[in-house]
Design a protein around this motif. Structure first.
Motif, short mmCIF file in Angstrom:
data_model
loop_
_atom_site.label_atom_id
_atom_site.label_comp_id
_atom_site.label_asym_id
_atom_site.label_seq_id
_atom_site.Cartn_x
_atom_site.Cartn_y
_atom_site.Cartn_z
N ARG A 102 3.47 0.84 13.72
CA ARG A 102 2.07 0.45 13.51
C ARG A 102 1.95 -1.03 13.19
NH1 ARG A 102 -0.91 5.02 9.81
NH2 ARG A 102 -0.64 6.81 11.19
N MET A 161 -4.26 1.28 9.75
CA MET A 161 -4.87 2.06 8.68
C MET A 161 -6.35 1.70 8.65
SD MET A 161 -2.07 1.88 5.64
CE MET A 161 -1.99 0.10 5.66
N TYR A 184 0.81 -1.23 0.00
CA TYR A 184 0.00 0.00 0.00
C TYR A 184 0.83 1.27 0.00
CZ TYR A 184 1.35 -1.11 4.76
OH TYR A 184 2.09 -1.47 5.85
N CYS A 185 2.13 1.17 0.19
CA CYS A 185 2.93 2.34 0.54
C CYS A 185 3.70 2.92 -0.65
CB CYS A 185 3.90 1.97 1.66
SG CYS A 185 4.86 3.38 2.21
N GLN A 211 11.45 9.95 11.34
CA GLN A 211 10.80 8.86 10.59
C GLN A 211 11.52 8.61 9.27
OE1 GLN A 211 6.82 8.95 8.42
NE2 GLN A 211 6.19 8.05 10.35
N GLU A 223 -0.64 -1.96 11.61
CA GLU A 223 -1.38 -1.74 10.34
C GLU A 223 -2.78 -2.37 10.35
OE1 GLU A 223 0.13 0.50 8.93
OE2 GLU A 223 2.27 0.15 9.06
N LEU A 252 3.70 8.79 1.07
CA LEU A 252 3.28 7.44 1.46
C LEU A 252 1.98 7.10 0.75
CD1 LEU A 252 3.89 7.82 5.30
CD2 LEU A 252 5.44 6.87 3.61
N TYR A 253 1.17 8.15 0.50
CA TYR A 253 -0.11 7.98 -0.21
C TYR A 253 -0.32 9.23 -1.04
CZ TYR A 253 -0.92 10.35 4.22
OH TYR A 253 -0.79 11.18 5.30
N PRO A 285 -6.94 7.25 8.00
CA PRO A 285 -7.58 6.58 6.87
C PRO A 285 -6.56 6.01 5.88
CG PRO A 285 -7.74 8.99 6.69
CD PRO A 285 -7.21 8.70 8.06
N PHE A 286 -6.90 4.89 5.32
CA PHE A 286 -6.13 4.34 4.19
C PHE A 286 -6.39 5.24 2.99
CE2 PHE A 286 -6.29 1.95 0.24
CZ PHE A 286 -5.00 1.48 0.18
N ILE A 287 -5.33 5.65 2.32
CA ILE A 287 -5.46 6.48 1.12
C ILE A 287 -4.61 5.83 0.03
CG2 ILE A 287 -5.09 8.80 0.13
CD1 ILE A 287 -5.21 9.92 3.02
N1 5AD Z 1 -2.59 5.13 3.34
C1 5AD Z 1 -2.56 5.50 4.64
N2 5AD Z 1 -1.50 5.33 5.43
C2 5AD Z 1 -0.39 4.79 4.90
N3 5AD Z 1 0.80 4.49 5.43
C3 5AD Z 1 1.58 3.95 4.47
N4 5AD Z 1 0.91 3.90 3.32
C4 5AD Z 1 -0.33 4.40 3.55
C5 5AD Z 1 -1.49 4.60 2.76
N5 5AD Z 1 -1.52 4.24 1.47
C6 5AD Z 1 1.09 4.62 6.86
C7 5AD Z 1 1.36 3.24 7.46
C8 5AD Z 1 2.76 3.38 8.04
C9 5AD Z 1 2.88 4.86 8.24
C10 5AD Z 1 4.27 5.37 8.33
O1 5AD Z 1 2.24 5.40 7.10
O2 5AD Z 1 0.42 2.98 8.48
O3 5AD Z 1 2.94 2.65 9.25
#
Ligand code: 5AD
Length: 363
Positions: free
Chosen positions: A156, A197, A57-58, A95, A158, A310-311, A227-229
């Motif tokens: 995290r 997330m 996801y990252c 970080q 996750e 990251l997103y 939120p997951f993005i």
């Molecule tokens: N959406 C939201 N959070 C994210 N992270 C990494 N990718 C995404 C994403 N697509 C968050 C993860 C990680 C933190 C550093 O960034 O939870 O632990």
């Protein structure tokens, strides 16, 4: 009131405006009762986007070859730390992507010692508080960095659902190893933070309910979740096409998760995260209203920010840290909260659990 699976799930399932207001008020009361109204700021330094992991996801995962990799120099990191100090932040978060080479660990360890050295003053006799968020390391390396002067760690989980964890990570990154690292950190003496997330594909309300129970069971000191993005260079690039309403849903669900975490865990530190702010222009404030008490303003030099996506749409504003600080200050004051400057703002939960341990050992 004791919270169990059923009533946590109920909280997370709330939809009506009235019930949401009620939830926010309940959680806010818990916040003021157990940790007070202070908001603590941590200057976030994203010092490298090198990463040996490939979380699906990252945006900075190893497999993303479109990304130019960077490493801040020792001087650049020290300059960021000085900015945090001047702004009265009291703490910083270092970080980066995961890189557990000996050279890197030695570098971070030396930088931590130097930051400690230059940041001691009458206001902050123990120097800046230092939180690390640099992934899974060996016990020895965690210990080395703790001895160098870092005292908090964010890692995290996750998702607390091992099956879902497997779906979003390559086989060599395991749930068990993540848990083991959380245990190491705690054993060494760090204030331990974790998080999840919210809105990962296939994640259910039951999963999120279990995430809250996981935080409780792990007895963590801090939580950072959001939120997951999706990110365009990941397998989730078509996420919004498949789930057009996800953005708002994940946002609201994240606020409910913050409230639930505050109600269940009471005296921990909870961050109102950048991912919330990415979805909504007053995301930080809303997180604080639902029970968070920490914000992590980005103080990474501008030229690197675009490389730490990251997103998608992660903010990389180019306003100066002092302007950013004034803006944050007025935003926080506008919701009736105040910033506590020049303090570490440690998790009260950590000190409670330390005291408990001392009592148990005495008996
Ligand atoms: N959406 C939201 N959070 C994210 N992270 C990494 N990718 C995404 C994403 N697509 C968050 C993860 C990680 C933190 C550093 O960034 O939870 O632990």
């Amino acid at each position: 009131m004791e919270f169990d699976f059923e009533n946590i799930k109920k909280l997370l399932s709330i939809q009506s405006k009235e019930e949401l207001n009620e939830l926010r008020n309940l959680s806010y009361n818990k916040l003021t009762e157990f940790v007070g109204e202070c908001v603590y700021l941590r200057g976030l330094i994203e010092f490298s986007n090198y990463c040996s992991n490939d979380c699906y996801y990252c945006g900075i995962r190893k497999g993303n070859t479109t990304l130019e990799r960077y490493y801040l120099t020792r001087e650049e990191i020290l300059d960021c730390a000085k900015i945090a100090l001047e702004l009265g932040y009291g703490s910083i978060v270092l970080q980066s992507g995961e890189n557990n080479s000996e050279k890197n660990i030695n570098f971070i360890s030396e930088v931590i010692s130097e930051i400690k050295e230059i940041s001691k003053s009458e206001l902050l006799p123990n120097g800046l508080g230092i939180t690390l968020s640099i992934g899974e390391l060996s016990y020895q390396n965690y210990e080395k960095l703790y001895k160098a002067g870092a005292h908090r760690y964010l890692l995290r989980i996750e998702t607390s659902n091992p099956t879902l964890f497997k779906k979003i990570h390559p086989v060599k990154q395991t749930f068990e190893r993540r848990l083991e690292c959380l245990n190491y950190l705690r054993e060494i003496g760090y204030q331990v933070g974790t998080g999840v997330m919210i809105g990962i594909p296939e994640q259910t309300i039951d999963d999120l309910t279990n995430d809250i129970l996981f935080f409780k069971e792990q007895d963590v000191d801090m939580i950072g979740m959001g939120p997951f993005i999706p990110h365009k260079d990941t397998i989730y690039c078509d996420y919004y096409i498949k789930k057009p309403t996800a953005l708002q849903k994940n946002y609201l669900l994240s606020l409910k998760m913050i409230a639930a975490a505050r109600l269940v865990m009471k005296d921990i530190n909870i961050a109102s995260t950048t991912a919330l702010e990415t979805i909504h222009p007053s995301g930080w404030e809303e997180g604080l209203k639902y029970g968070a008490n920490v914000i992590m303003p980005n103080i990474t030099p501008f030229k690197y920010r675009k490389k730490y996506q990251l997103y998608d749409n992660k903010p990389c504003s180019d306003i100066s840290p002092s302007e950013q600080n004034s803006l944050i200050k007025s935003r926080i004051e506008a919701i009736g909260r105040k910033i506590c400057y020049n303090e570490w703002g440690d998790s009260k939960h950590y000190w409670q659990r330390k005291e408990k341990n001392i009592l148990i050992n005495k008996d």
